[in-house]
Design an enzyme around this catalytic site. Structure first.
Site, short mmCIF file in Angstrom:
data_model
loop_
_atom_site.label_atom_id
_atom_site.label_comp_id
_atom_site.label_asym_id
_atom_site.label_seq_id
_atom_site.Cartn_x
_atom_site.Cartn_y
_atom_site.Cartn_z
N SER A 64 -8.32 4.37 8.43
CA SER A 64 -6.69 4.86 8.06
C SER A 64 -6.08 4.41 9.54
O SER A 64 -6.66 4.37 10.48
CB SER A 64 -7.00 6.28 7.98
N1 SAM Z 1 -11.85 8.43 7.46
C1 SAM Z 1 -12.44 6.82 7.27
C2 SAM Z 1 -12.35 6.39 8.60
O1 SAM Z 1 -12.01 6.80 9.46
O2 SAM Z 1 -12.71 5.25 8.54
C3 SAM Z 1 -11.68 6.29 6.28
C4 SAM Z 1 -11.91 6.58 5.06
S1 SAM Z 1 -11.45 5.37 3.66
C5 SAM Z 1 -9.71 5.60 3.62
C6 SAM Z 1 -11.89 6.38 2.39
C7 SAM Z 1 -13.32 6.37 1.99
O3 SAM Z 1 -13.89 7.25 0.95
C8 SAM Z 1 -14.02 4.86 1.63
O4 SAM Z 1 -15.27 4.57 2.60
C9 SAM Z 1 -14.60 5.55 0.17
O5 SAM Z 1 -16.00 4.57 -0.20
C10 SAM Z 1 -15.09 6.80 0.39
N2 SAM Z 1 -14.99 7.48 -1.05
C11 SAM Z 1 -14.41 7.37 -2.03
N3 SAM Z 1 -14.83 8.04 -3.07
C12 SAM Z 1 -15.61 8.85 -2.53
C13 SAM Z 1 -16.32 9.99 -3.03
N4 SAM Z 1 -16.33 10.48 -4.18
N5 SAM Z 1 -17.46 10.61 -2.17
C14 SAM Z 1 -17.48 10.33 -0.66
N6 SAM Z 1 -16.77 9.11 -0.34
C15 SAM Z 1 -16.11 8.29 -1.23
#
Ligand code: SAM
Length: 216
Positions: A64
């Site tokens: 993000s």
């Molecule tokens: N906070 C992270 C960082 O600092 O890099 C960025 C996160 S990214 C915007 C969103 C993440 O949520 C992705 O890696 C995705 O694979 C994960 N994600 C999506 N659905 C999910 C779920 N149901 N449970 C766990 N992770 C999930």
């Protein structure tokens, strides 16, 4: 404070992208000024790690924008004593910030490749108050509940009921809620067992995929 070739860029990021946009939490500003974001992006993108935007981290996912990390973390109102659940480990950068501001963090990621590389980066950065889980975080982590704070770093159609159930009384969830492409960032506080919602502004996240998220 970490001294490295990116220190100047990092301090400019904090001053120009975060403090200048109204974040005044000095603990948070100091932690973001001391956390080497360039270690959490693919090595070919390290020169862009402190840019004012999200970056790809593989598997169609993103780290993000620094300001969004700051805004979501500030909205959690961490004092340092909390047990935090993070849904969406991604690169592990947000995890590193949470670990430095809270007592302990449980982080869950559905993609095992991302989880594995985030775990290596966090361990190499000396973070030791985090536990990792792989799977669908939209159902929470019942065997670790209750949580004082929950942060969801992917877009959900609504507040997943299991997350609200696993939140302590007085606890806070910060979550982007809306459609697949555009959402509102929302702070949900549990007051006498009920939801109080504060809308923090528009945002755009990758979707939360799972039982209480969107279909794959
Ligand atoms: N906070 C992270 C960082 O600092 O890099 C960025 C996160 S990214 C915007 C969103 C993440 O949520 C992705 O890696 C995705 O694979 C994960 N994600 C999506 N659905 C999910 C779920 N149901 N449970 C766990 N992770 C999930």
């Amino acid at each position: 404070m970490v001294k490295d070739q990116f220190a100047v860029k990092r301090h400019r990021m904090v001053a120009e992208q975060i403090r200048a946009r109204g974040i005044r939490d000095e603990r948070l500003l100091a932690v973001m000024g001391g956390t080497p974001r360039h270690l959490f992006v693919p090595s070919n993108l390290s020169a862009r790690a402190y840019d004012d935007g999200p970056l790809p981290i593989g598997d169609g996912q993103t780290i993000s924008q620094p300001y969004i990390v700051a805004e979501m973390t500030a909205a959690l109102r961490l004092a340092g004593t909390e047990k935090v659940l993070e849904i969406g480990t991604g690169s592990g950068y947000q995890t590193a910030i949470l670990c430095r501001l809270a007592k302990e963090v449980v982080t869950v990621e559905r993609l095992s490749t991302l989880q594995a590389s985030a775990e290596i980066t966090l361990r190499e950065s000396g973070v030791d108050n985090v536990r990792f889980r792989t799977g669908d975080g939209s159902t929470g982590i019942p065997d670790e509940a209750p949580f004082d704070r929950i942060i969801v770093t992917a877009a959900a159609p609504g507040v997943p009921p299991p997350l609200f159930e696993q939140l302590s009384e007085g606890g806070i969830i910060v979550i982007p809620i809306g459609g697949r492409w555009e959402q509102d960032l929302v702070r949900v506080t549990k007051e006498s067992g009920k939801e109080r919602k504060d809308f923090l502004g528009g945002c755009r996240f990758v979707p939360l995929i799972g039982e209480f998220g969107f279909p794959d």
